[in-house]
Scaffold this motif. Structure first.
Motif, short mmCIF file in Angstrom:
data_model
loop_
_atom_site.label_atom_id
_atom_site.label_comp_id
_atom_site.label_asym_id
_atom_site.label_seq_id
_atom_site.Cartn_x
_atom_site.Cartn_y
_atom_site.Cartn_z
N GLY A 157 -0.87 8.68 3.84
CA GLY A 157 -1.29 7.42 4.42
C GLY A 157 -1.56 7.61 5.90
N SER B 217 0.84 -1.20 0.00
CA SER B 217 0.00 0.00 0.00
C SER B 217 0.88 1.25 0.00
CB SER B 217 -0.90 0.02 1.24
OG SER B 217 -0.10 0.19 2.40
N GLY B 218 0.25 2.38 -0.31
CA GLY B 218 0.96 3.65 -0.26
C GLY B 218 1.39 4.01 1.16
N THR B 219 0.53 3.65 2.12
CA THR B 219 0.84 3.93 3.53
C THR B 219 2.17 3.29 3.93
OG1 THR B 219 -1.48 4.11 4.16
CG2 THR B 219 0.05 3.49 5.90
N THR C 125 5.25 5.23 2.29
CA THR C 125 5.69 6.47 2.95
C THR C 125 6.29 6.18 4.32
OG1 THR C 125 3.47 6.80 3.81
CG2 THR C 125 4.01 7.93 1.77
N TYR D 236 -1.52 14.44 2.60
CA TYR D 236 -1.82 13.12 3.18
C TYR D 236 -0.79 12.12 2.70
CZ TYR D 236 -4.44 8.80 4.17
OH TYR D 236 -4.84 7.57 4.62
N ASP E 108 6.16 12.28 -2.21
CA ASP E 108 5.11 11.28 -2.15
C ASP E 108 4.30 11.41 -3.43
OD1 ASP E 108 2.95 9.69 -1.76
OD2 ASP E 108 2.37 10.52 0.19
C1 LIG Z 1 -3.50 7.41 -1.36
C2 LIG Z 1 -2.29 8.07 -0.87
C3 LIG Z 1 -1.46 7.47 0.11
C4 LIG Z 1 -1.84 6.21 0.83
O1 LIG Z 1 -1.91 5.10 0.00
P1 LIG Z 1 -2.76 3.82 0.50
O2 LIG Z 1 -2.54 2.82 -0.60
O3 LIG Z 1 -4.17 4.29 0.64
O4 LIG Z 1 -2.19 3.39 1.79
C5 LIG Z 1 -0.28 8.10 0.44
N1 LIG Z 1 0.08 9.27 -0.15
C6 LIG Z 1 -0.70 9.86 -1.07
C7 LIG Z 1 -0.23 11.13 -1.69
C8 LIG Z 1 -1.90 9.30 -1.45
O5 LIG Z 1 -2.68 9.93 -2.33
#
Ligand SMILES: *Cc1c(COP(=O)(O)O)cnc(C)c1O
Length: 428
Positions: free
Chosen positions: A146, A116-118, A121, A144, A239
């Motif tokens: 995550g 995941s993106g969370t 980061t 944001y 990010d």
């Molecule tokens: C969506 C998002 C995240 C988190 O990603 P997830 O897959 O939801 O954990 C982190 N940073 C940015 C800029 C995002 O748009």
């Protein structure tokens, strides 16, 4: 106008799932009413459980740059399914995807996949801390990254929608290490760094802020941050979980020509399946286990299905025509919306880059700060959202989310959206 089946499912969902949703921004708290439940999708359209069709501008929150059910992506996933769902071990395909990411984003010399993106980061920050031997970090208001503990300070997306920039359950000692600065204000960053620069491990930023609606960086802002990080030995992390491969093939860093030390990716690189990635300079990335002392891992990291979808996605969007078409369609929609708002005397402006856009019910001609975003007319947005929904246009159910275009959105969908907007504006 939530249909009977959506109503019934939402009622039942609330008995078993907190708030009836698995991610807060799916609830309609920011716009009022109850969320829709979906059962299908096709190209630019979503189909709900009551058989209503909507032109979709959420695109699964960004990944679906080719539209829903793209045949190539579905084919790539289906092909991989024949061979295995997961092995918990290395595959040739993950090497191919990593190589591809490094080629397309030159600032990335080595990359690691997550789920995941969370995670991307969170892990990038851990690596930056390990690399610099410093604990404190800098983020920006309304960005944001995550939902990990230290990043839930003045965060965007669902945290903004709910009016709760901070979360219960996050120890104050964690967030003490997170400094928050105003987005697009290089003078305050300079003042902060002149006092604290040598204690900072990293600056993490959305190079285009897409979680407080859509705010683009002012000229000199990203360049200024690059210079401050160089001066103070701070790792600059972009990010690009949202902007990567969406605003341009090479991401926001290719649009603004500013090269970060590390980059976080997600969304588009999984073609709609769960994925994330973080990468950057070799000397930094080599801090990670098993090479170095920074621990980072994941059972499902580099899932063969997500990797197959990701490779197919990057191959499919490597033709520059894709991003050119996306940008043109987005421009046409934004111009059309502004025109119709104006003829109805509605204070309204937009921001857009590539296939991402933001709409603001604002008296201001341009919106470039968090405070300007926060002072937009949320009441107008709520009414507009529901008028559009009634006419078959599905927007993100929050004034703080960006909108996403896909190549499946053609002339007919743009015209239909503008016709719906004409009616919505006239009723505001
Ligand atoms: C969506 C998002 C995240 C988190 O990603 P997830 O897959 O939801 O954990 C982190 N940073 C940015 C800029 C995002 O748009």
């Amino acid at each position: 106008m939530t249909g009977a089946n959506s109503q019934r499912l939402f009622h039942e969902a609330q008995a078993y799932i907190p708030g009836g949703v698995n991610s807060p921004v799916r609830a309609f708290r920011g716009v009022g009413g109850n969320p829709l439940f979906f059962k299908g999708s096709e190209g630019a359209y979503l189909i709900d459980v009551d058989e209503n069709r909507y032109i979709d501008y959420v695109g699964a929150w960004g990944p679906l740059i080719l539209g829903h059910g793209n045949k190539k992506i579905v084919g790539a996933i289906t092909e991989q399914l024949q061979h295995g769902i997961g092995y918990g071990a290395s595959t040739e395909a993950e090497v191919k995807l990593a190589k591809k990411i490094c080629e397309v984003v030159p600032s990335i010399e080595k990359v690691r996949l997550t789920t995941s993106g969370t995670e991307a980061t969170m892990s990038a920050i851990r690596v930056a801390r390990g690399f610099t031997g410093r604990d404190e970090i800098v983020k920006f208001e309304g960005c944001y990254h995550g939902h990990s503990d230290g990043l839930l300070v003045k965060a965007g997306s669902g945290a903004l929608t709910l009016g709760k920039p901070d979360s219960l359950g996050v120890p104050e000692d964690y967030t003490k290490l997170t400094h928050v600065l105003p987005y697009n204000c290089i003078t305050s960053a300079e003042a902060f760094f002149s006092q604290n620069g040598d204690r900072i491990a990293c600056v993490i930023i959305e190079p285009i802020a897409g979680n407080m609606n859509l705010v683009t960086p002012l000229p000199g802002f990203l360049e200024g941050l690059r210079a401050l990080c160089d001066k103070h030995g701070v790792v600059l992390i972009f990010d690009e979980v949202m902007t990567g491969f969406r605003v341009a093939l090479g991401g926001a860093q290719s649009v603004y020509q500013v090269s970060p030390d590390m980059t976080c990716l997600g969304k588009v690189i999984g073609g709609g399946l769960p994925i994330g990635a973080f990468g950057g300079k070799q000397e930094i990335m080599d801090m990670i286990a098993p090479l170095g002392g920074v621990y980072q891992a994941g059972t499902l990291s580099g899932s063969p299905l997500a990797v197959a979808a990701g490779i197919c996605m990057l191959d499919s969007i490597s033709d520059p025509k894709i991003h050119k078409d996306l940008a043109e369609t987005t421009q046409r929609l934004m111009d059309g919306l502004k025109e119709r708002a104006k003829s109805n005397n509605i204070p309204f402006t937009t921001n857009h880059v590539g296939g991402m856009f933001g709409c603001f019910f604002s008296e201001e001609e341009t919106v470039s700060t968090y405070n300007q975003v926060m002072s937009c007319n949320s009441h107008s947005f709520q009414k507009y959202f529901h008028f559009m929904l009634e006419q078959g246009v599905y927007l993100a159910p929050s004034a703080f989310e960006a909108g996403f275009m896909s190549i499946a959105h053609q002339e007919v969908e743009i015209t239909a959206t503008l016709n719906a907007a004409e009616i919505a504006f006239s009723k505001l």
